[in-house]
Design an enzyme around this catalytic site. Structure first.
Site, PDB file in Angstrom:
ATOM      1  N   ASP A 169       0.839  -1.190   0.000  1.00  0.00           N
ATOM      2  CA  ASP A 169       0.000   0.000   0.000  1.00  0.00           C
ATOM      3  C   ASP A 169       0.880   1.247   0.000  1.00  0.00           C
ATOM      4  O   ASP A 169       1.779   1.375   0.829  1.00  0.00           O
ATOM      5  CB  ASP A 169      -0.896  -0.033   1.249  1.00  0.00           C
ATOM      6  CG  ASP A 169      -1.936   1.060   1.253  1.00  0.00           C
ATOM      7  OD1 ASP A 169      -2.349   1.501   0.166  1.00  0.00           O
ATOM      8  OD2 ASP A 169      -2.360   1.472   2.357  1.00  0.00           O
ATOM      9  N   HIS A 170       0.634   2.152  -0.916  1.00  0.00           N
ATOM     10  CA  HIS A 170       1.353   3.430  -0.997  1.00  0.00           C
ATOM     11  C   HIS A 170       2.870   3.267  -1.038  1.00  0.00           C
ATOM     12  O   HIS A 170       3.598   3.845  -0.233  1.00  0.00           O
ATOM     13  CB  HIS A 170       0.964   4.354   0.170  1.00  0.00           C
ATOM     14  CG  HIS A 170      -0.383   4.963  -0.006  1.00  0.00           C
ATOM     15  ND1 HIS A 170      -0.644   5.994  -0.881  1.00  0.00           N
ATOM     16  CD2 HIS A 170      -1.566   4.673   0.584  1.00  0.00           C
ATOM     17  CE1 HIS A 170      -1.924   6.305  -0.829  1.00  0.00           C
ATOM     18  NE2 HIS A 170      -2.506   5.516   0.045  1.00  0.00           N
ATOM     19  N   GLU A 207      -1.607   5.751  -8.743  1.00  0.00           N
ATOM     20  CA  GLU A 207      -2.388   6.868  -8.199  1.00  0.00           C
ATOM     21  C   GLU A 207      -2.114   8.150  -8.973  1.00  0.00           C
ATOM     22  O   GLU A 207      -0.961   8.501  -9.223  1.00  0.00           O
ATOM     23  CB  GLU A 207      -2.075   7.087  -6.718  1.00  0.00           C
ATOM     24  CG  GLU A 207      -2.859   8.237  -6.105  1.00  0.00           C
ATOM     25  CD  GLU A 207      -2.659   8.373  -4.602  1.00  0.00           C
ATOM     26  OE1 GLU A 207      -2.734   9.509  -4.090  1.00  0.00           O
ATOM     27  OE2 GLU A 207      -2.415   7.348  -3.934  1.00  0.00           O
ATOM     28  N   HIS A 235      -7.336   9.897   4.075  1.00  0.00           N
ATOM     29  CA  HIS A 235      -6.788   8.927   5.015  1.00  0.00           C
ATOM     30  C   HIS A 235      -6.986   9.412   6.449  1.00  0.00           C
ATOM     31  O   HIS A 235      -7.031  10.606   6.713  1.00  0.00           O
ATOM     32  CB  HIS A 235      -5.286   8.735   4.759  1.00  0.00           C
ATOM     33  CG  HIS A 235      -4.981   8.161   3.411  1.00  0.00           C
ATOM     34  ND1 HIS A 235      -4.183   8.811   2.496  1.00  0.00           N
ATOM     35  CD2 HIS A 235      -5.376   7.011   2.817  1.00  0.00           C
ATOM     36  CE1 HIS A 235      -4.085   8.072   1.407  1.00  0.00           C
ATOM     37  NE2 HIS A 235      -4.801   6.968   1.568  1.00  0.00           N
ATOM     38  N   SER A 249     -12.343   3.996   5.568  1.00  0.00           N
ATOM     39  CA  SER A 249     -12.813   4.000   6.955  1.00  0.00           C
ATOM     40  C   SER A 249     -13.646   5.245   7.225  1.00  0.00           C
ATOM     41  O   SER A 249     -13.171   6.365   7.017  1.00  0.00           O
ATOM     42  CB  SER A 249     -11.632   3.964   7.930  1.00  0.00           C
ATOM     43  OG  SER A 249     -10.913   2.754   7.821  1.00  0.00           O
ATOM     44  N   ASN A 269     -10.073   0.349   0.608  1.00  0.00           N
ATOM     45  CA  ASN A 269      -9.030   0.262   1.614  1.00  0.00           C
ATOM     46  C   ASN A 269      -9.573   0.610   2.999  1.00  0.00           C
ATOM     47  O   ASN A 269     -10.202   1.653   3.175  1.00  0.00           O
ATOM     48  CB  ASN A 269      -7.890   1.227   1.283  1.00  0.00           C
ATOM     49  CG  ASN A 269      -7.062   0.780   0.092  1.00  0.00           C
ATOM     50  OD1 ASN A 269      -7.454  -0.115  -0.653  1.00  0.00           O
ATOM     51  ND2 ASN A 269      -5.911   1.400  -0.082  1.00  0.00           N
ATOM     52  N   ASP A 288      -8.191   0.777   7.009  1.00  0.00           N
ATOM     53  CA  ASP A 288      -7.089   0.699   7.974  1.00  0.00           C
ATOM     54  C   ASP A 288      -7.487   1.339   9.305  1.00  0.00           C
ATOM     55  O   ASP A 288      -7.462   0.700  10.350  1.00  0.00           O
ATOM     56  CB  ASP A 288      -5.837   1.371   7.413  1.00  0.00           C
ATOM     57  CG  ASP A 288      -4.633   1.233   8.338  1.00  0.00           C
ATOM     58  OD1 ASP A 288      -4.690   0.406   9.265  1.00  0.00           O
ATOM     59  OD2 ASP A 288      -3.631   1.940   8.140  1.00  0.00           O
ATOM     60  N   THR A 289      -7.895   2.611   9.267  1.00  0.00           N
ATOM     61  CA  THR A 289      -8.202   3.338  10.501  1.00  0.00           C
ATOM     62  C   THR A 289      -9.246   2.618  11.345  1.00  0.00           C
ATOM     63  O   THR A 289      -9.092   2.485  12.567  1.00  0.00           O
ATOM     64  CB  THR A 289      -8.679   4.764  10.175  1.00  0.00           C
ATOM     65  OG1 THR A 289      -7.639   5.469   9.497  1.00  0.00           O
ATOM     66  CG2 THR A 289      -9.041   5.518  11.441  1.00  0.00           C
TER      67      THR A 289
END
Length: 284
Positions: A82-83, A134, A180, A211, A230, A232-233
């Site tokens: 990721d990233h 991206e 994000h 999220s 995606n 994550d948080t």
């Protein structure tokens, strides 16, 4: 089951018009929760690690944990970077067994971003590894990558189309209103932008900052072409909330397993709910 490429999962998602959850993992309990959720929900799944996670846990540890899980899994799984912003890290991930990598060249001007992304695509595709690219800056904070919200401009539709067609990426991330990290206010998604790019290119689009996005917006985004979401948080929040609750109830507990096991179970159930929302539950 061996790990599969992201492209394999995305092709099925495109045909079925659903999205696949991409869940960030930093430690063993999170990997176990993600895989257990996928097994119980009968869902394909993407386990992804950021450069920050790799620095924390170590590349070998992350790959070994995911491969151990995949060896016993009966659902298709991909391991995704990721990233990725560092060429050497991306190459190390490919060599170590990642089946997909993201090159985040959004800090570069469009022409340089395209050129660098094309280079990654050429190398990765030669060994069967998928690539996410991206174009445009997605706001918020992602480990060591921070983008001020004022600079998080929505990606122009022509730029997204040009980038996708010029690079040959397998998945396209662009800025359409998500960010994000935790949201201060509910995000406002530009659904028309999603629809315009997908209709023109057929690109499997990625929702970063999934999220906290309202469920109805997630559903609409998937209807319009989002194929990877995606998360994550929310994983961190769910896991740590249960850890804190366990510690408060049992302040004298000395066995970390008795604290982390309930948190792992809570996280598993949270992920299963996401899989149902994305429409990927029951697709494996």
């Amino acid at each position: 089951m061996t790990l599969v490429s992201l492209r394999t999962l995305l092709d099925a998602a495109q045909a079925g018009k659903y999205a696949i959850g991409a869940f960030n993992c930093n430690n063993m309990e999170v990997v176990q929760a993600i895989v257990a959720a996928a097994e119980e929900a009968r869902s394909p799944v993407i386990l992804q690690a950021s450069q920050g996670a790799i620095k924390y846990a170590g590349l070998d540890y992350i790959v070994s944990m995911v491969k151990a899980a995949a060896a016993k899994a009966t659902v298709p799984m991909a391991l995704h970077l990721d990233h990725g912003t560092d060429f050497n890290t991306i190459m190390a991930c490919i060599r170590a067994g990642f089946t997909s990598v993201m090159f985040d060249g959004s800090k570069y001007e469009k022409e340089e971003n395209i050129a660098r992304t094309k280079e990654i695509v050429k190398i990765a595709h030669a060994v069967g590894v998928s690539v996410e690219g991206e174009i445009g800056k997605i706001g918020g904070v992602e480990d060591d990558i921070a983008v001020d919200e004022r600079d998080a401009m929505l990606t122009p539709v022509p730029d997204a189309i040009e980038f996708y067609e010029a690079t040959g990426v397998d998945a396209l991330a662009m800025s359409f209103g998500t960010a994000h990290g935790p949201y201060k206010l509910p995000p406002k998604l530009d659904l028309d932008r999603i629809a315009a790019v997908h209709q023109k290119t057929g690109a499997p689009l990625v929702m970063h900052g999934g999220s906290g996005v309202p469920e109805e917006d997630v559903r609409k985004g998937i209807e319009l072409g989002i194929r990877k979401v995606n998360i994550d948080t929310e994983l961190r929040q769910a896991f740590l909330a249960e850890v804190r609750r366990q510690l408060a109830e049992r302040p004298d507990e000395l066995d970390p397993r008795k604290i982390f096991a309930p948190a792992r179970e809570v996280l598993k159930e949270h992920i299963k709910e996401k899989m149902r929302l994305f429409g990927c539950a029951g697709k494996a």
